[in-house]
Scaffold this motif. Structure first.
Motif, PDB file in Angstrom:
ATOM      1  N   ASP A 160      42.689  31.216  76.093  1.00 45.71           N
ATOM      2  CA  ASP A 160      42.711  31.151  74.636  1.00 45.71           C
ATOM      3  C   ASP A 160      41.304  31.066  74.065  1.00 45.71           C
ATOM      4  OD1 ASP A 160      45.426  31.383  74.472  1.00 45.71           O
ATOM      5  OD2 ASP A 160      45.820  29.269  74.133  1.00 45.71           O
ATOM      6  N   ASN A 198      37.565  40.966  69.904  1.00 45.72           N
ATOM      7  CA  ASN A 198      38.541  40.080  69.273  1.00 45.72           C
ATOM      8  C   ASN A 198      38.206  39.897  67.796  1.00 45.72           C
ATOM      9  OD1 ASN A 198      39.980  39.338  71.760  1.00 45.72           O
ATOM     10  ND2 ASN A 198      38.097  38.277  72.310  1.00 45.72           N
ATOM     11  N   ARG A 201      43.646  37.671  65.112  1.00 47.64           N
ATOM     12  CA  ARG A 201      44.808  37.865  65.987  1.00 47.64           C
ATOM     13  C   ARG A 201      44.810  39.238  66.647  1.00 47.64           C
ATOM     14  NH1 ARG A 201      49.428  34.815  65.133  1.00 47.64           N
ATOM     15  NH2 ARG A 201      50.683  36.708  65.399  1.00 47.64           N
ATOM     16  N   ARG A 202      43.851  40.085  66.307  1.00 51.40           N
ATOM     17  CA  ARG A 202      43.794  41.442  66.856  1.00 51.40           C
ATOM     18  C   ARG A 202      42.841  41.490  68.045  1.00 51.40           C
ATOM     19  NH1 ARG A 202      40.266  45.674  65.804  1.00 51.40           N
ATOM     20  NH2 ARG A 202      41.089  47.760  66.238  1.00 51.40           N
ATOM     21  N   HIS A 203      43.328  42.018  69.164  1.00 51.04           N
ATOM     22  CA  HIS A 203      42.549  42.069  70.400  1.00 51.04           C
ATOM     23  C   HIS A 203      42.650  43.483  70.978  1.00 51.04           C
ATOM     24  CE1 HIS A 203      42.945  37.744  69.911  1.00 51.04           C
ATOM     25  NE2 HIS A 203      44.259  37.918  69.908  1.00 51.04           N
ATOM     26  N   PHE A 225      46.353  44.733  71.008  1.00 51.58           N
ATOM     27  CA  PHE A 225      47.431  43.764  70.949  1.00 51.58           C
ATOM     28  C   PHE A 225      47.200  42.785  69.799  1.00 51.58           C
ATOM     29  CE2 PHE A 225      47.326  45.311  75.272  1.00 51.58           C
ATOM     30  CZ  PHE A 225      48.678  45.498  75.570  1.00 51.58           C
ATOM     31  N   GLY A 227      48.186  38.812  68.774  1.00 46.53           N
ATOM     32  CA  GLY A 227      48.724  37.540  69.231  1.00 46.53           C
ATOM     33  C   GLY A 227      47.727  36.435  69.007  1.00 46.53           C
ATOM     34  N   PHE A 233      52.922  34.021  74.716  1.00 48.00           N
ATOM     35  CA  PHE A 233      52.612  35.414  75.022  1.00 48.00           C
ATOM     36  C   PHE A 233      53.794  36.343  74.769  1.00 48.00           C
ATOM     37  CE2 PHE A 233      51.820  38.994  77.992  1.00 48.00           C
ATOM     38  CZ  PHE A 233      50.613  39.411  77.452  1.00 48.00           C
ATOM     39  N   TRP A 236      53.664  38.336  71.594  1.00 50.55           N
ATOM     40  CA  TRP A 236      52.611  39.334  71.379  1.00 50.55           C
ATOM     41  C   TRP A 236      53.225  40.725  71.227  1.00 50.55           C
ATOM     42  CZ3 TRP A 236      47.057  39.051  73.293  1.00 50.55           C
ATOM     43  CH2 TRP A 236      46.565  37.743  73.197  1.00 50.55           C
ATOM     44  N   ARG A 237      52.542  41.566  70.455  1.00 53.00           N
ATOM     45  CA  ARG A 237      52.944  42.951  70.278  1.00 53.00           C
ATOM     46  C   ARG A 237      51.717  43.840  70.393  1.00 53.00           C
ATOM     47  NH1 ARG A 237      56.818  40.667  71.086  1.00 53.00           N
ATOM     48  NH2 ARG A 237      58.791  40.598  69.937  1.00 53.00           N
TER      49      ARG A 237
END
Length: 264
Positions: A160, A198, A201-203, A225, A227, A233, A236-237
């Motif tokens: 995290d 990062n 929330r966007r990775h 992704f 999340g 996890f 996550w989408r």
């Protein structure tokens, strides 16, 4: 009455403007003082803080960490720390992972959040073992990152933390995948290069690596992704893309089932 209200509003506006200007000047003064302290007192004498930095890194990683040498300078207006001979240990003092060089550019968000935030993190030539044991528990460099035992969740603190670092670069890595659940031989990916970015929330990430020549050509994998934490996890989408000029689907089945079918 209207004139009195306008005078009152004007006085409030002037007071608010003065307050905002005073706050901005105070932040500028404090920021300048911090910058001068780092530039002329802390970074030139960085060896004096070697123990404090090692303890801070150990806290972030969640395992004991030793750092052979620390060098400090500037990357633009951001502090730059170069760690050499970084060793991550287990609780018994045995080596889990040895890193020759770790390059860090510290973000000023560290001062605002009170937590270590990096503008960029670069790791050069790591040799990493990833293992899934017979019970399905996943380990990275000997550290448990998943658990299938109720009431004993895995520690996702380090994972995290990595989600909050803006840019992560891995260069020329060697990754060994050991799957004891499938009783498969080790799978080695060499010359792996990866970029992770990062933003909240966007990775997103891009990865290139060389699998064994009998399995496929160079692996080119990209993904995006959304999340907030690895503790959740399943929520996550995202999307994952891959490109392979050549692949032996049947050979890959020893380690994983690819979601593609061989051409007939």
């Amino acid at each position: 009455m209207l004139r009195a209200c306008l005078r009152f509003s004007w006085r409030c506006c002037n007071q608010l403007t003065r307050f905002v200007l005073f706050g901005a000047m105070l932040l500028l003064f404090l920021g300048g003082g911090l910058l001068l302290t780092l530039r002329y007192l802390i970074l030139p004498d960085i060896d004096r803080y070697h123990g404090n930095i090692s303890a801070m890194v150990s806290h972030v990683v969640g395992q004991p960490v030793t750092i052979g040498k620390i060098q400090a300078d500037w990357h633009g207006i951001r502090p730059h720390l170069l760690f050499t001979d970084v060793i991550i240990l287990d609780k018994q003092g045995q080596t889990l992972l040895a890193l020759h060089q770790v390059d860090n550019v510290v973000s000023w968000m560290t001062a605002l959040t009170g937590q270590v935030r990096l503008h960029s993190l670069e790791i050069n030539q790591p040799n990493l073992m990833i293992k899934r044991d017979a019970q399905g528990v996943l380990y990275v460099a000997g550290m448990k990152v998943s658990s299938n035992v109720p009431g004993q969740p895995a520690d996702h603190g380090l994972a995290d933390w990595l989600l909050h670092q803006k840019h992560i670069v891995v260069r020329d890595a060697r990754i060994t995948w050991q799957d004891e659940q499938r009783a498969a031989p080790p799978l080695i990916l060499s010359h792996l290069n990866m970029l992770v970015e990062n933003k909240g929330r966007r990775h997103s990430f891009s990865l290139r690596a060389d699998p064994p020549a009998a399995l496929s050509a160079q692996l080119d994998l990209r993904g995006e992704f959304f999340g907030a934490s690895f503790d959740n996890f399943n929520a996550w989408r995202g999307q994952l893309y891959t490109e392979l000029d050549y692949v032996d689907v049947a050979a890959w089945n020893t380690w994983l089932k690819l979601p593609i079918s061989p051409k007939r």
